[in-house]
Design a protein around this motif. Structure first.
Motif, PDB file in Angstrom:
ATOM      1  N   THR A  23       0.848  -1.208   0.000  1.00 28.93           N
ATOM      2  CA  THR A  23       0.000   0.000   0.000  1.00 28.93           C
ATOM      3  C   THR A  23       0.876   1.247   0.000  1.00 28.93           C
ATOM      4  N   GLY A  24       2.043   1.160   0.671  1.00 27.56           N
ATOM      5  CA  GLY A  24       2.985   2.277   0.669  1.00 27.56           C
ATOM      6  C   GLY A  24       3.508   2.575  -0.728  1.00 27.56           C
ATOM      7  N   ALA A  25       3.504   1.552  -1.591  1.00 28.33           N
ATOM      8  CA  ALA A  25       3.971   1.713  -2.973  1.00 28.33           C
ATOM      9  C   ALA A  25       2.802   2.027  -3.918  1.00 28.33           C
ATOM     10  N   GLY A  26       1.601   2.205  -3.356  1.00 32.01           N
ATOM     11  CA  GLY A  26       0.463   2.628  -4.168  1.00 32.01           C
ATOM     12  C   GLY A  26      -0.449   1.522  -4.673  1.00 32.01           C
ATOM     13  N   TYR A  27      -0.271   0.302  -4.179  1.00 28.78           N
ATOM     14  CA  TYR A  27      -1.128  -0.804  -4.616  1.00 28.78           C
ATOM     15  C   TYR A  27      -2.316  -0.979  -3.668  1.00 28.78           C
ATOM     16  N   GLU A  28      -3.397  -1.535  -4.204  1.00 29.59           N
ATOM     17  CA  GLU A  28      -4.517  -1.948  -3.363  1.00 29.59           C
ATOM     18  C   GLU A  28      -4.270  -3.398  -2.985  1.00 29.59           C
ATOM     19  N   VAL A  29      -4.676  -3.779  -1.768  1.00 31.76           N
ATOM     20  CA  VAL A  29      -4.370  -5.114  -1.279  1.00 31.76           C
ATOM     21  C   VAL A  29      -5.623  -5.847  -0.803  1.00 31.76           C
ATOM     22  N   LEU A  30      -5.758  -7.096  -1.239  1.00 35.23           N
ATOM     23  CA  LEU A  30      -6.766  -8.011  -0.704  1.00 35.23           C
ATOM     24  C   LEU A  30      -5.994  -9.067   0.079  1.00 35.23           C
ATOM     25  N   GLU A  31      -6.584  -9.548   1.183  1.00 36.57           N
ATOM     26  CA  GLU A  31      -5.895 -10.555   1.983  1.00 36.57           C
ATOM     27  C   GLU A  31      -6.726 -11.820   2.100  1.00 36.57           C
ATOM     28  N   VAL A 104      12.176 -15.753  -0.673  1.00 34.21           N
ATOM     29  CA  VAL A 104      12.326 -16.474   0.593  1.00 34.21           C
ATOM     30  C   VAL A 104      12.198 -15.506   1.772  1.00 34.21           C
ATOM     31  N   LYS A 105      11.402 -15.931   2.781  1.00 33.25           N
ATOM     32  CA  LYS A 105      11.272 -15.147   4.023  1.00 33.25           C
ATOM     33  C   LYS A 105      12.494 -15.422   4.895  1.00 33.25           C
ATOM     34  N   PRO A 106      12.912 -14.492   5.730  1.00 33.40           N
ATOM     35  CA  PRO A 106      12.428 -13.115   5.789  1.00 33.40           C
ATOM     36  C   PRO A 106      12.861 -12.360   4.534  1.00 33.40           C
ATOM     37  N   PHE A 107      11.984 -11.508   4.045  1.00 34.87           N
ATOM     38  CA  PHE A 107      12.242 -10.826   2.780  1.00 34.87           C
ATOM     39  C   PHE A 107      12.579  -9.356   3.010  1.00 34.87           C
ATOM     40  N   LYS A 108      13.284  -8.776   2.053  1.00 36.19           N
ATOM     41  CA  LYS A 108      13.544  -7.338   2.075  1.00 36.19           C
ATOM     42  C   LYS A 108      12.425  -6.670   1.268  1.00 36.19           C
ATOM     43  N   PRO A 109      11.724  -5.705   1.860  1.00 37.96           N
ATOM     44  CA  PRO A 109      10.610  -5.063   1.147  1.00 37.96           C
ATOM     45  C   PRO A 109      10.981  -4.560  -0.247  1.00 37.96           C
ATOM     46  N   GLU A 110      12.184  -3.990  -0.397  1.00 40.68           N
ATOM     47  CA  GLU A 110      12.551  -3.460  -1.719  1.00 40.68           C
ATOM     48  C   GLU A 110      12.702  -4.570  -2.753  1.00 40.68           C
ATOM     49  N   LEU A 111      13.169  -5.760  -2.325  1.00 39.88           N
ATOM     50  CA  LEU A 111      13.285  -6.891  -3.256  1.00 39.88           C
ATOM     51  C   LEU A 111      11.902  -7.369  -3.697  1.00 39.88           C
ATOM     52  N   LEU A 112      10.968  -7.418  -2.732  1.00 41.96           N
ATOM     53  CA  LEU A 112       9.609  -7.823  -3.069  1.00 41.96           C
ATOM     54  C   LEU A 112       8.985  -6.824  -4.046  1.00 41.96           C
ATOM     55  N   LEU A 113       9.166  -5.526  -3.787  1.00 42.71           N
ATOM     56  CA  LEU A 113       8.594  -4.502  -4.669  1.00 42.71           C
ATOM     57  C   LEU A 113       9.202  -4.559  -6.066  1.00 42.71           C
ATOM     58  N   THR A 114      10.490  -4.893  -6.152  1.00 38.02           N
ATOM     59  CA  THR A 114      11.138  -5.042  -7.461  1.00 38.02           C
ATOM     60  C   THR A 114      10.498  -6.192  -8.233  1.00 38.02           C
ATOM     61  N   ALA A 115      10.303  -7.322  -7.549  1.00 33.12           N
ATOM     62  CA  ALA A 115       9.673  -8.486  -8.194  1.00 33.12           C
ATOM     63  C   ALA A 115       8.250  -8.139  -8.630  1.00 33.12           C
ATOM     64  N   VAL A 116       7.509  -7.447  -7.765  1.00 34.42           N
ATOM     65  CA  VAL A 116       6.133  -7.052  -8.081  1.00 34.42           C
ATOM     66  C   VAL A 116       6.102  -6.158  -9.311  1.00 34.42           C
ATOM     67  N   SER A 117       6.968  -5.135  -9.330  1.00 31.21           N
ATOM     68  CA  SER A 117       6.937  -4.189 -10.453  1.00 31.21           C
ATOM     69  C   SER A 117       7.318  -4.844 -11.778  1.00 31.21           C
ATOM     70  N   LYS A 118       8.161  -5.886 -11.723  1.00 35.30           N
ATOM     71  CA  LYS A 118       8.551  -6.593 -12.949  1.00 35.30           C
ATOM     72  C   LYS A 118       7.438  -7.503 -13.476  1.00 35.30           C
ATOM     73  N   LEU A 119       6.641  -8.048 -12.550  1.00 37.13           N
ATOM     74  CA  LEU A 119       5.684  -9.097 -12.933  1.00 37.13           C
ATOM     75  C   LEU A 119       4.232  -8.639 -13.051  1.00 37.13           C
ATOM     76  N   ILE A 120       3.886  -7.528 -12.423  1.00 41.34           N
ATOM     77  CA  ILE A 120       2.480  -7.141 -12.331  1.00 41.34           C
ATOM     78  C   ILE A 120       1.875  -6.899 -13.719  1.00 41.34           C
ATOM     79  N   LEU A 121       0.619  -7.314 -13.858  1.00 46.87           N
ATOM     80  CA  LEU A 121      -0.082  -7.141 -15.131  1.00 46.87           C
ATOM     81  C   LEU A 121      -0.347  -5.657 -15.388  1.00 46.87           C
ATOM     82  N   PRO A 122      -0.384  -5.250 -16.660  1.00 46.23           N
ATOM     83  CA  PRO A 122      -0.666  -3.848 -16.985  1.00 46.23           C
ATOM     84  C   PRO A 122      -2.119  -3.501 -16.658  1.00 46.23           C
TER      85      PRO A 122
END
Length: 122
Positions: A23-31, A104-122
């Protein structure tokens, strides 16, 4: 409009950490608390990416992956596995089931955000 990401993990604290990161990076989240809960919440709405744990009660991450790939609306939704599992066999099972990335957990938030930005659908 914000892109929507679903987090599937049985740990409420981990869902919270990932949710705050996203959410800090501007995404909406469902859990969802496990694979079965996640499938119940997938009602045809647009999900741009999913982040799933592997080890969960009721329905584990690999079973969830296989089930999601059977749903036409989510067949091509990218899924990142976020897990304590680091073994090659488990990674191969995840890839075979359709996982696009393995974090792999524990994860670094910036690594997760990098993976998300590379893979997320347009």
């Amino acid at each position: 409009m914000a892109k929507t990401i679903m987090i599937i993990d049985d740990s409420a604290s981990l869902r919270q950490v990932v949710s705050i990161t996203l959410t800090g990076a501007g995404y909406e989240v469902l859990e969802a608390c496990d694979g079965r809960d996640a499938l119940a919440k997938l009602t045809g709405q647009k999900i741009h990416l999913m982040i799933s744990d592997v080890n969960m009660p009721n329905m584990d991450g690999i079973s969830f992956l296989k089930a999601v790939r059977e749903l036409p609306a989510y067949k091509f939704t990218p899924i990142i596995m976020l897990t304590t599992e680091a073994g090659e066999e488990m990674k191969k099972a995840g890839q075979a089931a359709g996982a696009k990335a393995w974090v792999v957990k524990p994860f670094k938030p910036e690594l997760l955000l990098t993976a998300v930005s590379k893979l997320i659908l347009p």
